[in-house]
Write an enzyme that holds these catalytic residues in place. Structure first.
Site, PDB file in Angstrom:
ATOM      1  N   ASP A   8     124.023  26.904 -22.356  1.00  0.00           N
ATOM      2  CA  ASP A   8     123.087  26.103 -23.121  1.00  0.00           C
ATOM      3  C   ASP A   8     123.834  25.538 -24.313  1.00  0.00           C
ATOM      4  O   ASP A   8     123.660  25.971 -25.431  1.00  0.00           O
ATOM      5  CB  ASP A   8     121.930  27.001 -23.573  1.00  0.00           C
ATOM      6  N   GLY A  48     117.721  26.718 -42.471  1.00  0.00           N
ATOM      7  CA  GLY A  48     117.095  26.111 -41.302  1.00  0.00           C
ATOM      8  C   GLY A  48     116.441  27.162 -40.437  1.00  0.00           C
ATOM      9  O   GLY A  48     116.428  28.353 -40.769  1.00  0.00           O
ATOM     10  N   GLY A  80     116.307  28.435 -36.497  1.00  0.00           N
ATOM     11  CA  GLY A  80     116.868  28.339 -35.152  1.00  0.00           C
ATOM     12  C   GLY A  80     115.921  28.949 -34.149  1.00  0.00           C
ATOM     13  O   GLY A  80     114.842  29.416 -34.509  1.00  0.00           O
TER      14      GLY A  80
END
Ligand SMILES: *[C@@H]1O[C@H](CO)[C@@H](O)[C@H](O)[C@H]1NC(C)=O
Ligand SMILES: *[C@@H]1O[C@H](CO)[C@@H](O)[C@H](O)[C@H]1NC(C)=O
Ligand SMILES: *[C@@H]1O[C@H](CO)[C@@H](O)[C@H](O)[C@H]1NC(C)=O
Ligand SMILES: *[C@@H]1O[C@H](CO)[C@@H](O)[C@H](O)[C@H]1NC(C)=O
Ligand SMILES: *[C@@H]1O[C@H](CO)[C@@H](O)[C@H](O)[C@H]1NC(C)=O
Length: 617
Positions: free
Chosen positions: A614, A496, A498
């Site tokens: 976050d 993936g 990020g």
């Protein structure tokens, strides 16, 4: 101290000139503010320095060649000098004397020697006062330590000379007056090192196993340092040697009570290791008969087998200090009691332990069974140690950690049986793992923090030394190994993308599966900042956080190597129709709880106290 009249001073005339460095002074010389003694090889320097309020000065020793001054010893920490003209004298009756503002004595040694002395600063950092005739040491700074533990120094007790050498923290980073923390040998029971805040124990090392302290197995003799603990009838002390004498390193207790080793590398004092990693290193976190491990799924504390929380409500509120109580009373001499082995743990507090030498493991067991009051025993070398009363401050280590001691805990027959059946049942625990995302979020927090600091440093060759100095803490992977593992960062291996760059799956040669985060090249981060962050993250250890296995730096490339999570990121379930159905409410609840536990660790149980702002799933 009162006012002294010193006829000997009238004889003092020769001043040491700064232009002629020397390591020795005799009674005919003095050392005034602005002058210094420098050890023969130029390692250490003795002189007056200013601290905190510019108007107070102290006599101290620091590393001579190092631009970031680290004071390793302070003479008059309890009596700062506020006058301008502080001066050090040697009296003809064998004492060191500091005066200021006239002939007022600020500080002095108190030897009863009658010999004409000589004072010398050694390359070990020891300031020794010798009898000028026979060269016998009549006083030394190593027997009166400040907050710094240097190689070759002996921390502990010398019973012949009635000396107790322990470290005392400074009050604040720029105030050398004695702070609240002391670190030294406690003699009662079986000796170990304890850090105290006033009279309260804050941290203890655990028993010495012969190679390391049972509570800090990571601090073991290695290619850099050799540690020894000596217990003899007339002396008990701990010391270490630095194998490479030109490496500058020390152990210190800082004003907030952290014990750490710093090493001078690439123009900085770098943390090499710290003894208190998390809440399990804080004395008594789990109360009596509790055992601590930040990897437990239920919180950091458990009760030992055969014990249960004294006050369940407090435990559910994560206040474990009340400890645990025995489920079934011991049968005592009537028989029926047995032992359960708790392997590889930090030994319980040894304050009230009894030591029996040379009885062997079986003899130790028999000895404990024969005393109604005995609740546990441990064998360390030839010694059998047995406990009565409570067991305090036991810590279990992360899986795979070598070290600690095997504790044999006495239980009533009823608890032995249930303990055995519980362990044979092998509970199947479903691990809830916060996906890679969180680890990267943590990473980014440090990024912000260190970028704010804006401490740009020369990078490049310095790194090799750096990684060598820290190799025990975090492996540095070879770029070629990572290229092979990830099939040259092929698209098939890409897991993936990020916020900080793509993530690849890889197989190391030994079969281990890894996830490799390839950080964006234009992150603007210096190599030093990167290494600092990596080192900080690698210290975070929690079952709900993805483990950082190592890093790799190659030219512009910065890679982070994590353990591989086969179930991928949570978002691949949440935002997928089929995946979503697999998440029952119970599972969702467990995931939320797992995330919350990871956060509790970061916010409260880890020594680093990380706030991350976050949070993503
Ligand atoms: C130090 O200063 C005081 C006055 O502040 C003076 O009386 C004294 O003589 C001075 N001592 C030395 C050794 O210079
Ligand atoms: C100096 O040592 C003597 C004994 O050697 C002791 O009686 C005296 O209290 C000490 N003085 C100070 C100021 O420590
Ligand atoms: C150390 O002791 C003082 C006084 O008892 C106390 O106020 C302080 O909170 C303690 N510090 C820690 C870290 O426990
Ligand atoms: C010892 O340390 C110094 C300074 O870090 C280094 O330059 C030297 O190569 C080291 N020596 C050995 C034998 O490792
Ligand atoms: C050791 O014994 C003393 C006196 O009975 C007691 O106050 C203390 O809590 C005990 N310490 C431990 C660790 O069991």
């Amino acid at each position: 101290m009162g006012i002294f009249f010193l006829p000997v001073l009238l004889l003092s005339s020769t001043l040491i000139l700064p232009s002629a460095p020397t390591d020795t002074i005799t009674p005919s010389q003095t050392l005034a503010a602005g002058q210094s003694l420098i050890s023969a090889q130029g390692t250490f320097e003795l002189g007056f320095f200013n601290a905190a309020a510019p108007s107070s000065s102290y006599l101290g020793i620091w590393y001579h060649k190092i631009p970031i001054r680290k004071i390793v010893w302070v003479a008059n920490c309890k009596s700062p000098i506020t006058a301008q003209n502080a001066t050090l004298f040697l009296t003809t009756n064998g004492n060191i004397l500091i005066t200021a503002g006239g002939i007022r004595t600020v500080w002095s040694t108190n030897t009863s020697s009658t010999k004409i002395p000589s004072l010398k600063l050694l390359d070990s950092g020891n300031l020794v006062l010798t009898d000028g005739g026979s060269n016998a040491i009549i006083w030394e700074s190593f027997s009166d330590p400040s907050d710094t533990f240097l190689p070759e120094m002996e921390l502990g007790l010398d019973l012949r000379r009635h000396l107790e050498r322990k470290l005392t923290s400074w009050k604040s980073p720029d105030d050398p007056s004695p702070g609240g923390y002391t670190y030294g040998v406690r003699r009662t029971g079986s000796p170990e090192l304890v850090l105290k805040n006033g009279s309260n124990i804050e941290f203890r090392t655990g028993l010495w196993t012969g190679v390391s302290w049972s509570g800090i197995p990571q601090m073991i003799s290695d290619a850099h340092f050799i540690y020894t603990f000596v217990v003899q009838p007339d002396q008990i002390f701990y010391k270490y040697e630095s194998i490479n004498k030109s490496v500058m390193s020390f152990i210190t207790v800082d004003p907030s009570g952290h014990i750490q080793r710093l090493v001078w590398l690439d123009g900085q004092w770098r943390q090499y290791c710290t003894l208190q990693l998390n809440n399990c290193d804080r004395y008594g976190t789990c109360g009596e008969f509790g055992i601590c491990n930040v990897y437990y799924s239920e919180g950091v504390c458990k009760c030992l087998q055969g014990f249960e929380p004294r006050t369940m409500v407090d435990w559910t509120l994560m206040d474990y200090s009340g400890g645990c109580k025995r489920r079934t009373a011991l049968a005592c001499s009537g028989g029926g009691d047995g032992f359960v082995k708790v392997s590889g743990v930090k030994s319980p507090d040894t304050e009230n332990v009894t030591v029996a030498a040379g009885v062997g493991l079986e003899g130790c067991r028999a000895l404990c069974l024969g005393k109604c009051s005995c609740v546990a025993y441990v064998m360390v070398g030839e010694n059998c140690l047995w406990w009565t009363g409570k067991l305090m401050d036991i810590k279990e280590f992360a899986q795979g950690t070598q070290g600690g001691v095997d504790l044999y805990l006495r239980l009533a027959a009823a608890d032995l049986d249930s303990a055995e059946s519980a362990s044979s049942m092998r509970k199947h625990i479903v691990a809830v793992v916060i996906p890679l995302g969180l680890a990267f979020i943590i990473f980014s927090c440090f990024g912000i923090y260190t970028l704010r600091k804006k401490r740009k440093q020369g990078v490049g060759h310095g790194y090799v030394k750096d990684s060598r100095g820290n190799e025990m803490e975090l492996p540095v992977f070879d770029m070629s190994a990572i290229e092979i593992a990830t099939n040259n960062f092929s698209d098939e291996n890409k897991l993936g993308q990020g916020g900080f760059g793509p993530v690849y799956k890889g197989h190391l040669e030994d079969g281990q599966e890894i996830a490799v985060k390839r950080l964006s090249r234009n992150s603007g981060q210096g190599l030093d900042e990167f290494m600092n962050e990596v080192r900080l993250i690698s210290k975070l250890q929690h079952r709900n956080l993805v483990r950082l296995l190592g890093c790799c730096i190659h030219g512009e490339e910065r890679l982070l190597i994590y353990e591989y999570m086969p179930n991928k990121s949570l978002d691949s379930f949440i935002f997928d129709k089929a995946g979503r159905c697999q998440l029952s409410w119970q599972k969702r609840f467990d995931i939320i709880l797992g995330i919350a536990r990871g956060l509790v660790y970061l916010h409260q149980d880890s020594r680093l106290k990380i706030i991350h702002r976050d949070l993503k799933g």
